[in-house]
Design an enzyme around this catalytic site. Sequence first.
Site, PDB file in Angstrom:
ATOM      1  N   SER A  55       0.808  -1.215   0.000  1.00 14.58           N
ATOM      2  CA  SER A  55       0.000   0.000   0.000  1.00 14.58           C
ATOM      3  C   SER A  55       0.841   1.265   0.000  1.00 14.58           C
ATOM      4  O   SER A  55       0.332   2.356  -0.266  1.00 14.58           O
ATOM      5  CB  SER A  55      -0.934   0.015   1.222  1.00 14.58           C
ATOM      6  OG  SER A  55      -1.857  -1.046   1.174  1.00 14.58           O
ATOM      7  N   GLY A 236      -4.508  -1.881  -0.637  1.00 12.61           N
ATOM      8  CA  GLY A 236      -3.761  -1.572  -1.847  1.00 12.61           C
ATOM      9  C   GLY A 236      -3.512  -0.083  -1.975  1.00 12.61           C
ATOM     10  O   GLY A 236      -4.091   0.731  -1.250  1.00 12.61           O
ATOM     11  N   GLY A 238      -2.937   3.766  -4.106  1.00 10.91           N
ATOM     12  CA  GLY A 238      -3.517   4.586  -5.153  1.00 10.91           C
ATOM     13  C   GLY A 238      -4.906   5.104  -4.844  1.00 10.91           C
ATOM     14  O   GLY A 238      -5.439   4.957  -3.741  1.00 10.91           O
ATOM     15  N   CYS A 264      -9.232  -1.828   4.005  1.00 10.02           N
ATOM     16  CA  CYS A 264      -8.511  -0.661   3.487  1.00 10.02           C
ATOM     17  C   CYS A 264      -8.988  -0.296   2.078  1.00 10.02           C
ATOM     18  O   CYS A 264     -10.074   0.245   1.922  1.00 10.02           O
ATOM     19  CB  CYS A 264      -7.002  -0.916   3.552  1.00 10.02           C
ATOM     20  SG  CYS A 264      -6.015   0.593   3.486  1.00 10.02           S
ATOM     21  N   PHE A 265      -8.222  -0.585   1.039  1.00 11.38           N
ATOM     22  CA  PHE A 265      -8.666  -0.317  -0.329  1.00 11.38           C
ATOM     23  C   PHE A 265      -9.977  -1.059  -0.580  1.00 11.38           C
ATOM     24  O   PHE A 265     -10.872  -0.555  -1.255  1.00 11.38           O
ATOM     25  CB  PHE A 265      -7.590  -0.772  -1.313  1.00 11.38           C
ATOM     26  CG  PHE A 265      -7.639  -0.101  -2.661  1.00 11.38           C
ATOM     27  CD1 PHE A 265      -7.305   1.237  -2.803  1.00 11.38           C
ATOM     28  CD2 PHE A 265      -7.981  -0.815  -3.795  1.00 11.38           C
ATOM     29  CE1 PHE A 265      -7.332   1.853  -4.058  1.00 11.38           C
ATOM     30  CE2 PHE A 265      -8.004  -0.212  -5.044  1.00 11.38           C
ATOM     31  CZ  PHE A 265      -7.682   1.127  -5.172  1.00 11.38           C
ATOM     32  N   GLN A 268     -12.841   0.967   0.539  1.00 15.51           N
ATOM     33  CA  GLN A 268     -13.162   2.022  -0.413  1.00 15.51           C
ATOM     34  C   GLN A 268     -13.891   1.461  -1.639  1.00 15.51           C
ATOM     35  O   GLN A 268     -14.803   2.098  -2.182  1.00 15.51           O
ATOM     36  CB  GLN A 268     -11.881   2.743  -0.817  1.00 15.51           C
ATOM     37  CG  GLN A 268     -11.200   3.442   0.357  1.00 15.51           C
ATOM     38  CD  GLN A 268      -9.723   3.694   0.134  1.00 15.51           C
ATOM     39  OE1 GLN A 268      -9.194   3.505  -0.960  1.00 15.51           O
ATOM     40  NE2 GLN A 268      -9.037   4.135   1.173  1.00 15.51           N
ATOM     41  N   ASN A 306      -2.976   2.588   7.186  1.00 13.01           N
ATOM     42  CA  ASN A 306      -2.159   3.111   6.088  1.00 13.01           C
ATOM     43  C   ASN A 306      -3.096   3.473   4.952  1.00 13.01           C
ATOM     44  O   ASN A 306      -3.365   2.664   4.070  1.00 13.01           O
ATOM     45  CB  ASN A 306      -1.134   2.076   5.616  1.00 13.01           C
ATOM     46  CG  ASN A 306      -0.429   2.535   4.348  1.00 13.01           C
ATOM     47  OD1 ASN A 306      -0.432   3.718   4.019  1.00 13.01           O
ATOM     48  ND2 ASN A 306       0.166   1.604   3.622  1.00 13.01           N
ATOM     49  N   GLY A 308      -4.607   7.044   2.499  1.00 16.86           N
ATOM     50  CA  GLY A 308      -4.663   8.465   2.190  1.00 16.86           C
ATOM     51  C   GLY A 308      -5.980   8.885   1.584  1.00 16.86           C
ATOM     52  O   GLY A 308      -6.170  10.066   1.282  1.00 16.86           O
ATOM     53  N   PHE A 309      -6.883   7.907   1.368  1.00 18.39           N
ATOM     54  CA  PHE A 309      -8.210   8.174   0.815  1.00 18.39           C
ATOM     55  C   PHE A 309      -9.257   7.616   1.775  1.00 18.39           C
ATOM     56  O   PHE A 309      -8.961   6.744   2.597  1.00 18.39           O
ATOM     57  CB  PHE A 309      -8.365   7.530  -0.562  1.00 18.39           C
ATOM     58  CG  PHE A 309      -7.502   8.145  -1.629  1.00 18.39           C
ATOM     59  CD1 PHE A 309      -7.992   9.124  -2.479  1.00 18.39           C
ATOM     60  CD2 PHE A 309      -6.176   7.757  -1.779  1.00 18.39           C
ATOM     61  CE1 PHE A 309      -7.190   9.703  -3.455  1.00 18.39           C
ATOM     62  CE2 PHE A 309      -5.361   8.312  -2.750  1.00 18.39           C
ATOM     63  CZ  PHE A 309      -5.868   9.292  -3.593  1.00 18.39           C
ATOM     64  N   HIS A 354      -6.257  -2.079   9.392  1.00 19.17           N
ATOM     65  CA  HIS A 354      -5.611  -3.371   9.155  1.00 19.17           C
ATOM     66  C   HIS A 354      -5.736  -4.290  10.359  1.00 19.17           C
ATOM     67  O   HIS A 354      -4.897  -4.281  11.263  1.00 19.17           O
ATOM     68  CB  HIS A 354      -4.125  -3.156   8.836  1.00 19.17           C
ATOM     69  CG  HIS A 354      -3.885  -2.532   7.506  1.00 19.17           C
ATOM     70  ND1 HIS A 354      -3.704  -3.276   6.361  1.00 19.17           N
ATOM     71  CD2 HIS A 354      -3.818  -1.238   7.127  1.00 19.17           C
ATOM     72  CE1 HIS A 354      -3.536  -2.457   5.334  1.00 19.17           C
ATOM     73  NE2 HIS A 354      -3.594  -1.219   5.778  1.00 19.17           N
ATOM     74  N   GLU A 356      -5.148  -7.398  10.474  1.00 16.87           N
ATOM     75  CA  GLU A 356      -4.075  -8.413  10.518  1.00 16.87           C
ATOM     76  C   GLU A 356      -2.869  -7.919  11.302  1.00 16.87           C
ATOM     77  O   GLU A 356      -2.184  -8.704  11.952  1.00 16.87           O
ATOM     78  CB  GLU A 356      -3.665  -8.828   9.102  1.00 16.87           C
ATOM     79  CG  GLU A 356      -2.740  -7.883   8.386  1.00 16.87           C
ATOM     80  CD  GLU A 356      -3.384  -6.586   7.931  1.00 16.87           C
ATOM     81  OE1 GLU A 356      -2.654  -5.657   7.578  1.00 16.87           O
ATOM     82  OE2 GLU A 356      -4.627  -6.505   7.924  1.00 16.87           O
TER      83      GLU A 356
END
Length: 380
Positions: A55, A236, A238, A264-265, A268, A306, A308-309, A354, A356
């Site tokens: 990530s 992930g 981006g 996380c990703f 989103q 972790n 940023g979006f 996260h 995990e």
Amino acid sequence: MTTSTRGAARVPAVLVLEDGRTFRGRAYGAVGETFGEAVFSTGMTGYQETLTDPSYDRQIVVATAPQIGNTGWNDEDDESSRIWVSGYVVRDPARVPSNWRAKRSLDDELERQGVVGISGIDTRALTRHLRERGSMRAGIFSGEALAPEADLLARVQAQPQMKGASLYEEVATKEAYVVPAVGEKRFTVAAIDLGIKGMTPHRMAERGVEVHVLPATATADDVYAVDPDGVFFSNGPGDPATADGPVALMTAVLERRTPLFGICFGNQILGRALGFGTYKLKYGHRGINQPVQDRTTGKVEVTAHNHGFAVDAPLDKVSETKFGRAEVSHVCLNDNVVEGLQLLDQPAFSVQYHPEAAAGPHDAAYLFDRFVSLMEGQRA
């Protein structure tokens, strides 16, 4: 561009931010140049897991802990096959690592993998700058890459922004593989790799789950070819606004009402599949000490982050979506950012952080049990 040198600690280096702020220090790891989005991570430990987290692709990570490298580098704690950060910024690197598991020093591993870093700068001042101005493009330059600051700044400003960046395919596996269940196999899960960390399928395997890790480009036919009891979407890098393929796949999974879990990703992606928007945070959440409340239980967890979006979903009401009712299940207590979603009419949920958490904390490990419970309920 990187070059290797044993005298890196004596080589001058400079960090250049896109707004013109510069920090001068010494080379750390490889000598050369690198570019990425400058972000800060507030973890006091766990730097090996951070550096190998996919990530962090295309990001220059600033460690807020003042001394880094005390425990060296071992061969067991990597979260993937390589270091993914594009650069590393520390204040005081440990001169000698001291840990019974260490095989080499952190700076030796950075050099071996060609990761350009900088040490000896005021990371507190840099972190305050990024909190006030926001994460931004940056470059680290050392050795022959040094040049007049105006030239270096122009090169930084020519780099692509993180907003609009599609990165998940470049970090994901190209070939499917299987992580077998530990002990008796109870369930099969298809895990979509958008930048998955190694500990994630391991946490499921510990619960009797055989995990089929599939590429980010997997189709619904690929997913259902493994006859899954549940489907998982990983973390992930981006901008999630670019992830139309994973959103389409998640939509297909939701249409079949297969138990679903995202991290996380993946959170989103679920947000987008439900019709919510996403947006870029000013400086994001990164570290292993972020407080989150599980609104379904009222419990406050210290969690690893972790991202940023974030997902733009209402905190104060249940939302109607094409897959039934949805609500925000978790919220960050620092800034009220959405940290989890759940559907109320079918078995699907996600979290932004996260669970995990290989480097700790482990407050949220119960979420894997929650996923197993969904699969048990569906089977029953």
